[in-house]
Design an enzyme around this catalytic site. Structure first.
Site, short mmCIF file in Angstrom:
data_model
loop_
_atom_site.label_atom_id
_atom_site.label_comp_id
_atom_site.label_asym_id
_atom_site.label_seq_id
_atom_site.Cartn_x
_atom_site.Cartn_y
_atom_site.Cartn_z
N GLY A 213 50.15 -47.08 -51.20
CA GLY A 213 51.53 -47.06 -50.36
C GLY A 213 52.26 -48.12 -50.22
O GLY A 213 53.11 -48.34 -49.28
N GLU B 87 44.65 -48.63 -54.06
CA GLU B 87 45.48 -47.59 -55.05
C GLU B 87 47.10 -47.94 -55.37
O GLU B 87 47.77 -46.80 -54.73
CB GLU B 87 45.06 -46.02 -54.48
CG GLU B 87 43.74 -45.80 -54.69
CD GLU B 87 43.59 -44.51 -54.01
OE1 GLU B 87 44.34 -43.88 -53.23
OE2 GLU B 87 42.39 -44.05 -53.94
N PRO B 88 47.60 -48.80 -55.78
CA PRO B 88 48.93 -49.25 -55.96
C PRO B 88 49.30 -48.34 -56.99
O PRO B 88 48.67 -48.21 -58.03
CB PRO B 88 49.05 -50.46 -56.20
CG PRO B 88 47.77 -51.00 -56.85
CD PRO B 88 46.55 -50.03 -56.07
N GLY B 89 50.44 -47.72 -56.75
CA GLY B 89 51.23 -47.01 -57.97
C GLY B 89 52.52 -47.30 -58.01
O GLY B 89 52.92 -47.84 -59.05
N ARG B 90 53.35 -46.97 -57.11
CA ARG B 90 54.76 -47.35 -56.68
C ARG B 90 54.92 -48.72 -57.31
O ARG B 90 56.01 -49.31 -57.74
CB ARG B 90 55.46 -47.06 -55.37
CG ARG B 90 56.92 -47.43 -55.28
CD ARG B 90 57.03 -47.14 -53.96
NE ARG B 90 56.54 -46.23 -53.00
CZ ARG B 90 57.35 -44.87 -52.84
NH1 ARG B 90 58.42 -44.93 -53.01
NH2 ARG B 90 56.60 -44.20 -52.16
N ARG C 234 64.56 -38.09 -55.14
CA ARG C 234 63.79 -38.60 -54.05
C ARG C 234 65.15 -38.86 -53.00
O ARG C 234 64.67 -38.74 -51.69
CB ARG C 234 63.42 -40.07 -54.24
CG ARG C 234 61.89 -39.76 -55.42
CD ARG C 234 61.35 -41.20 -55.48
NE ARG C 234 60.89 -41.81 -54.07
CZ ARG C 234 61.34 -42.68 -53.32
NH1 ARG C 234 62.45 -43.00 -53.60
NH2 ARG C 234 60.59 -42.96 -52.20
N TYR D 145 63.66 -36.90 -50.00
CA TYR D 145 63.42 -38.16 -48.90
C TYR D 145 64.31 -38.86 -48.04
O TYR D 145 64.07 -39.77 -47.41
CB TYR D 145 62.27 -39.03 -49.55
CG TYR D 145 61.14 -38.64 -50.01
CD1 TYR D 145 60.41 -37.62 -49.32
CD2 TYR D 145 60.63 -38.76 -51.35
CE1 TYR D 145 59.16 -36.99 -49.91
CE2 TYR D 145 59.43 -38.45 -51.95
CZ TYR D 145 58.82 -37.52 -51.24
OH TYR D 145 57.59 -36.96 -51.88
N CYS E 181 74.73 -28.42 -59.69
CA CYS E 181 75.20 -27.47 -58.77
C CYS E 181 74.71 -27.56 -57.29
O CYS E 181 74.09 -26.58 -56.70
CB CYS E 181 75.41 -26.08 -59.50
SG CYS E 181 76.70 -24.93 -58.46
N GLU E 182 74.51 -28.56 -56.83
CA GLU E 182 74.24 -28.95 -55.39
C GLU E 182 74.81 -29.93 -54.77
O GLU E 182 75.26 -31.05 -55.13
CB GLU E 182 72.69 -29.29 -55.41
CG GLU E 182 71.83 -28.21 -55.84
CD GLU E 182 71.40 -27.34 -54.83
OE1 GLU E 182 72.02 -27.40 -53.76
OE2 GLU E 182 71.09 -26.04 -55.18
#
Length: 461
Positions: A276, A318-321, A358, A362, A389-390
């Site tokens: 995170g 657990e780094p990902g981003r 995202r 978010y 179309c949003e």
């Protein structure tokens, strides 16, 4: 409705910008922490990455496209490996996974965390040693657990009593003793969006610490004697800049570890603090370097272990981003530029929420820059939007672009390596973009662009 949302509806944010956003002194300037380390603006005005002109990339691979700086990703992986030399660093594959990235991660000495059968299949097909794979997930199927056991996955993170029973039965049938961790919900509210905070009590992940479920889960595994309980796992959220949450989490998890020792005479040898770790999406973000994170986390664990009279367990993170996020930017082409009654200028690009959900999901913030040329025009506060179309199809809520931005221009959005391709969809039947890896002046396709034929091939009605 939140105040800033109400303002957006009435146009005041689009007209003046949020309080922190002010016109730049140079609209062509790049903020280094937002971009892969090899991105710069060349003498011709266009961005280059690893020595390649983005105009050439757009011509060769089309837009939109995710551009991955391989040396940047590898460098960030090494930064974590070097900062945590005696810690198992698991790359969180959910951020972005393909076979090429699996190989990069493996070659840099990292482990890999997966959370579905598909991610596990990708990891195994790319040659990641099974013993270096961890398997997460709150609802692993019998088929997924069976495959993990048969492959020899190094550790499985248990998330429910049902899963304990399910895995125990499968392991007993096969005569194997898989390594497992108990995921503990520690009740820490990370400073992040509600839907990416994962350690408060009211959510689907893990065993509640406060309610006693985490202790009961550990006792069940130990008493059954079939699974090899190696330790506890905690993950408090995503896009976190403050380590105070890790301090509270470690204190509570290690107190549980002491409780297990006192009740069963077993001192668990491992502790996973999760990931995170945040990255910079805008100039307001100030992430800590891995070396600083390592220093703080070690201090926290050492202190809490001393307080509980515990041996310091073998740690994993657990780094990902933090590894893949900054290593990628998305390259778009502008299709239309629309000024709405002086309230806001909409710059529409040829992608949108199908390649980056995202912002809509978010309320995430991103930056953008004119990528194909430099400009001497005055800065214009714009909203970069997609083609879907949003009305919520927003890529960058507020950004200064040159006032002469026009159809055909290239725009680049940094920090899109994490979750953008992973969460990409075919909304409005739009094919998903390719991923282009660049290194040493060369580009290669590592995930090809979807085609309309791909979409139609699934339609068997």
């Amino acid at each position: 409705m939140r105040a800033h949302e109400a303002g957006a509806l009435h146009g005041d944010i689009g007209h003046r910008g949020p309080a922190w956003l002010r016109p730049p002194a140079d609209v062509n300037a790049l903020v280094p922490q937002l971009w892969p380390r090899q991105v710069e603006r060349g003498a011709h005005g266009a961005l280059t990455v690893a020595g390649l002109d983005v105009r050439e990339l757009a011509a060769g691979y089309g837009t939109p496209a995710y551009v991955l700086d391989e040396d940047d990703l590898r460098s960030r992986a090494r930064d974590f490996r070097d900062a945590f030399p005696d810690v198992d660093v698991y790359y969180a594959g959910k951020a972005f996974l393909c076979r090429a990235v699996v190989r990069m991660i493996a070659e840099e000495g990292l482990h890999l965390d997966v959370c579905s059968g598909g991610e596990l299949a990708t990891a195994l097909s790319a040659g990641m040693p099974a013993e270096r794979i961890g398997f997460h997930g709150n609802n692993k199927s019998v088929a997924e657990l069976t495959r993990a056991l048969d492959a020899g996955v190094g550790r499985i993170i248990l998330d429910s009593f049902t899963e304990i029973d399910r895995l125990t039965a499968l392991a007993r049938e096969r005569g194997v003793r898989p390594g497992v961790l108990i995921r503990v919900t520690v009740g820490v509210e990370a400073h992040t969006h509600e839907f990416i905070a994962t350690a408060h009590e009211d959510q689907k992940f893990g065993f509640s610490l406060a309610g006693g479920a985490a202790a009961a889960a550990a006792f069940r595994v130990i008493d059954e004697g079939v699974l090899d309980l190696r330790g506890l796992h905690s993950h408090i959220g995503s896009q976190i800049f403050d380590t105070s949450g890790f301090e509270v989490s470690a204190r509570r998890v290690l107190a549980l570890q002491a409780q297990i020792r006192d009740a069963r005479g077993v001192e668990l040898p491992e502790l996973d603090l999760g990931g995170g770790f945040g990255i910079a999406y805008t100039t307001q973000d100030d992430p800590s370097p891995p070396a600083e994170l390592a220093k703080r986390l070690r201090k926290i664990v050492d202190s809490e272990c001393a307080a509980e009279n515990l041996a310091v367990p073998h740690l994993s993170i657990e780094p990902g981003r933090a590894i893949v996020g900054p290593a990628v930017f998305t390259l778009y082409e502008v299709g239309t530029v629309k000024d709405v009654d002086g309230l806001r200028t909409y710059v529409s690009v040829d992608g949108g929420m199908s390649d980056n959900i995202r912002t809509a999901l978010y309320d995430a913030s991103y930056s953008a820059t004119l990528a194909g040329r430099a400009s001497t025009a005055e800065p214009l506060l714009a909203r970069v939007v997609g083609k879907h179309c949003e009305s919520g199809d927003i890529v960058v809520k507020d950004e200064f672009l040159p006032a002469d931005v026009q159809p055909g221009d290239l725009v680049a959005v940094p920090g899109t390596g994490a979750y953008c391709r992973s969460m990409a969809s075919n909304y409005n039947h739009v094919p998903r973009p390719p991923v282009v890896a660049v290194r040493d002046g060369r580009a290669r396709l590592i995930v090809r662009r979807e085609t309309e034929e791909d979409l139609l091939a699934l339609d068997v009605g």
